[in-house]
Design a protein around this motif. Structure first.
Motif, PDB file in Angstrom:
ATOM      1  N   ILE B 232      33.785  31.608   7.656  1.00  0.00           N
ATOM      2  CA  ILE B 232      34.343  32.954   7.869  1.00  0.00           C
ATOM      3  C   ILE B 232      34.170  33.901   6.677  1.00  0.00           C
ATOM      4  O   ILE B 232      34.421  35.094   6.808  1.00  0.00           O
ATOM      5  CB  ILE B 232      35.833  32.918   8.305  1.00  0.00           C
ATOM      6  CG1 ILE B 232      36.700  32.176   7.288  1.00  0.00           C
ATOM      7  CG2 ILE B 232      35.956  32.304   9.694  1.00  0.00           C
ATOM      8  CD1 ILE B 232      38.199  32.310   7.567  1.00  0.00           C
ATOM      9  N   GLY B 233      33.729  33.410   5.532  1.00  0.00           N
ATOM     10  CA  GLY B 233      33.513  34.342   4.420  1.00  0.00           C
ATOM     11  C   GLY B 233      32.881  33.655   3.227  1.00  0.00           C
ATOM     12  O   GLY B 233      33.122  32.469   2.992  1.00  0.00           O
ATOM     13  N   GLY B 234      32.067  34.416   2.498  1.00  0.00           N
ATOM     14  CA  GLY B 234      31.462  33.833   1.303  1.00  0.00           C
ATOM     15  C   GLY B 234      30.975  34.925   0.363  1.00  0.00           C
ATOM     16  O   GLY B 234      30.620  36.013   0.813  1.00  0.00           O
ATOM     17  N   ALA B 235      30.974  34.644  -0.925  1.00  0.00           N
ATOM     18  CA  ALA B 235      30.495  35.629  -1.900  1.00  0.00           C
ATOM     19  C   ALA B 235      30.131  34.935  -3.208  1.00  0.00           C
ATOM     20  O   ALA B 235      30.545  33.799  -3.450  1.00  0.00           O
ATOM     21  CB  ALA B 235      31.559  36.684  -2.156  1.00  0.00           C
ATOM     22  N   THR B 236      29.343  35.651  -4.028  1.00  0.00           N
ATOM     23  CA  THR B 236      29.098  35.200  -5.395  1.00  0.00           C
ATOM     24  C   THR B 236      29.452  36.336  -6.339  1.00  0.00           C
ATOM     25  O   THR B 236      29.550  37.495  -5.916  1.00  0.00           O
ATOM     26  CB  THR B 236      27.618  34.820  -5.651  1.00  0.00           C
ATOM     27  OG1 THR B 236      26.815  36.006  -5.539  1.00  0.00           O
ATOM     28  CG2 THR B 236      27.127  33.789  -4.676  1.00  0.00           C
ATOM     29  N   ALA B 237      29.646  36.019  -7.606  1.00  0.00           N
ATOM     30  CA  ALA B 237      29.913  37.055  -8.610  1.00  0.00           C
ATOM     31  C   ALA B 237      29.551  36.516  -9.987  1.00  0.00           C
ATOM     32  O   ALA B 237      29.558  35.299 -10.199  1.00  0.00           O
ATOM     33  CB  ALA B 237      31.380  37.466  -8.577  1.00  0.00           C
ATOM     34  N   ASN B 238      29.237  37.423 -10.889  1.00  0.00           N
ATOM     35  CA  ASN B 238      28.861  37.015 -12.250  1.00  0.00           C
ATOM     36  C   ASN B 238      29.961  37.401 -13.240  1.00  0.00           C
ATOM     37  O   ASN B 238      30.531  38.485 -13.157  1.00  0.00           O
ATOM     38  CB  ASN B 238      27.529  37.664 -12.644  1.00  0.00           C
ATOM     39  CG  ASN B 238      26.874  36.934 -13.802  1.00  0.00           C
ATOM     40  OD1 ASN B 238      27.348  36.993 -14.933  1.00  0.00           O
ATOM     41  ND2 ASN B 238      25.802  36.223 -13.525  1.00  0.00           N
ATOM     42  N   ASP B 239      30.210  36.501 -14.200  1.00  0.00           N
ATOM     43  CA  ASP B 239      31.198  36.790 -15.251  1.00  0.00           C
ATOM     44  C   ASP B 239      30.754  37.921 -16.169  1.00  0.00           C
ATOM     45  O   ASP B 239      31.582  38.589 -16.784  1.00  0.00           O
ATOM     46  CB  ASP B 239      31.402  35.557 -16.141  1.00  0.00           C
ATOM     47  CG  ASP B 239      32.145  34.431 -15.443  1.00  0.00           C
ATOM     48  OD1 ASP B 239      32.958  34.721 -14.555  1.00  0.00           O
ATOM     49  OD2 ASP B 239      31.903  33.260 -15.810  1.00  0.00           O
TER      50      ASP B 239
END
Lengths: 205, 381
Positions: B232-239
């Motif tokens: 139902i949901g997914g994401a990536t992110a960078n520090d």
């Protein structure tokens, strides 16, 4: 939801830097890649000390991103709305071989963390993100050749699912005999619409 | 919407998802001392696949000894297992392969070793192509190499393609092996524990490497889902902070979870259970506790399986999500192998015992070098 537009692109290859298709720097002396990257750095004068710690392919990615973003105001967007979508063919082969050389034989075994950390292709994304304080989506694809369709599909999917508004896409590759960086910048405003054909076209200019 | 069809895990503790789940339930630890000078000059701890036991099974793959590397054969076997009892046609144009790996066949760089395959197979795209070609798939396989978030990122990407109606079924397979390259690299970072690693524990002192191949098949067809669970949901992110250390404020992980929840349309209170990354390095686990706490998820039952199967790099996100699916199907929260004493600045709820728990909505977290972080959320249909 509106479209995405190509705002800028930078191509570094054959000891030349092209910005939006125009030659902006070339090194006439028949330099190898290493001194060429240093001369690009000296020309740009970004005074960014982290540059000197990077491996060669990260230097290449970093310099290409400096050109790409030098006149673009990223602060108009939230840091987590900016995505970096990169690709290449060799992953980090040159640095992998450097690390392998430090461990190949038992009586000359000296692996180094400062080399090993660069044996992941997404470190290039990390270096660009650190330099420009970009917190958005990341992905690194390994493909045989530059694939405008793959990058465009992924970017459009991220845009349509509202995961990012601004995109740094492209290809940074380094093999035993060649290197190439091609980065492009997309945002919701501009003239040239983003699609695989246009990206293919600017890649080939 | 993307639905989970089937899974497989080949790891140090079993050759199916069910075997792995039951071994974890029984507290089996796959991490053991390894004395193998070709991998590292001194003894070290790692969770390796029992190659002799797997060999018998791999014989079923044509020309098993000659044409494929051990990693390729293991990944092919994992995919074959996960395809059984499904009606997914791997030869179909509407089926895509996504391969997740950090270093693939990196052992082919070893000059002193005799290699039976074309050295070109050190190229990750080539390895992906070899695997998808084995199954006669007509599409170009997608290969993702994004450090330790590769597996979760591959699943997020697959779900996005299915949601965009680009494919009917996507076979996501991740794999990495224990190699001299990787062991020496982590050793040089002084980040390997001298005993089976202890995720989230007060006395944790580094990670344990593991090797695995794992497969998850996602489908746009809900009725095919025997798992009864959807993405139902997914994401990536960078520090945007450091290339080899996590953010002190858990910025990237916090953003990835926030965006995944936003796509899923859920609030933190709906999350029953978190499968954390839990590498057992002092900084990673502390960072995750901060990300969890910043989202007010302190009460959500949290665990990790690296204390048993080790850190399996490009396979980690896939096998850990496959275990999460098993936990949900069995409404069973697994204990966290290696965890005894609380050793984090945030009071988060790390599981210490197996327990029966209604698990409807669950979060998977991952983080890695390059400042990368990822999250995905899955839910019962």
């Amino acid at each position: 939801m509106g479209k995405l537009f190509i705002n800028k692109y930078c191509h570094i290859k054959n000891n030349k830097v092209f910005l939006d298709g125009k030659l902006v720097f070339s090194d006439d002396e028949d330099h190898d890649m290493k001194p060429f990257l240093k001369s690009v750095y000296r020309f740009l004068k970004p005074s960014y000390n982290k540059f000197f710690k990077m491996d060669e392919i990260s230097k290449l990615a970093y310099l290409c991103s400096e050109y790409l973003l030098q006149d673009f105001d990223l602060s108009a967007f939230n840091k987590d709305e900016i995505a970096i979508v990169l690709s290449n063919s060799y992953s980090t082969l040159i640095t992998d071989q450097n690390h392998q050389n430090t461990i190949e034989v038992a009586d000359n075994f000296f692996p180094s963390p400062s080399i090993f950390v660069y044996t992941l292709p997404n470190i290039m994304i990390g270096e660009i993100a650190i330099r420009h304080k970009i917190n958005g989506e990341n992905i690194f694809f390994i493909v045989e050749n530059f694939d405008a369709g793959l990058l465009t599909d992924h970017i459009n999917n991220l845009y349509l699912t509202r995961k990012a508004k601004v995109f740094i896409g492209g290809w940074v590759n380094m093999g035993p005999e060649s290197y190439e960086a091609f980065l492009y910048l997309l945002s919701p405003s501009g003239q040239t619409g983003n699609n695989a054909l246009e990206i293919e076209k600017i890649y080939n200019t | 919407m993307a639905y989970f069809l089937s899974t497989n895990i080949i790891s140090s503790i079993g050759f199916t998802s069910e075997e792995n789940f039951s071994a974890l339930k029984n507290g089996v630890i796959g991490i053991k001392p390894v004395s193998e000078p070709s991998l590292y000059p001194e003894d070290f701890m790692a969770a390796t696949i029992n190659r002799a036991a797997l060999k018998q099974k791999l014989i079923s793959i044509q020309a098993a000894e000659i044409d494929f590397t051990f990693l390729e054969r293991t990944m092919i076997y994992s995919i074959k297992q996960s395809l059984e009892n499904t009606n997914v046609d791997p030869k179909s144009k509407s089926t895509l392969f996504i391969i997740s790996t950090t270093k693939g066949n990196v052992d082919l760089l070893e000059k002193s070793k005799r290699h039976d395959v074309d050295p070109e197979r050190v190229a990750l795209w080539r390895m992906a192509e070899v695997i998808s070609s084995f199954f006669g798939n007509p599409n170009k396989a997608i290969c993702i190499s994004n450090a330790c978030i590769s597996g979760v990122l591959a699943l997020n990407t697959a779900a996005m393609y299915i949601n965009a109606d680009q494919y009917e079924n996507i076979i996501v397979c991740g794999g990495d092996i224990i190699s001299r390259f990787v062991v020496s690299g982590f050793m040089s970072f002084l980040s390997l524990s001298d005993e089976p690693c202890k995720p989230f524990d007060r006395d944790r002192n580094g990670l344990s490497l593991g090797e695995a191949a794992g497969t998850i098949i996602l489908s746009k067809n809900p009725s095919a889902s025997k798992q009864g669970i959807k993405f139902i949901g997914g994401a990536t992110a960078n520090d945007a902070n450091h290339i080899s250390g996590p953010s002190r404020t858990a910025e990237g992980s916090y953003i990835a979870i926030k965006k995944a929840m936003s796509e899923a349309g859920i609030s933190p209170g709906q999350i029953d259970h978190i499968s954390a990354h839990g590498t057992a390095t002092p900084y990673n686990d502390e960072m995750e506790s901060i990300a969890i706490s910043r989202h007010n998820l302190q009460d959500a039952a949290t665990n990790g399986i690296k204390g048993s199967v080790g850190h399996t790099l490009g396979a980690a996100g896939i096998i850990e999500t496959a275990i999460l699916l098993e936990e949900m199907r069995n409404n069973t929260l697994l204990k966290t192998s290696g965890y005894k004493n609380h050793g984090l600045s945030e009071q988060i709820n790390i599981s210490t015992e197996n327990s029966v728990l209604e698990l409807n909505t669950c979060l998977k977290m991952a983080s890695g070098f390059g400042g990368s972080n990822a999250a995905l959320i899955i839910q019962k249909i």
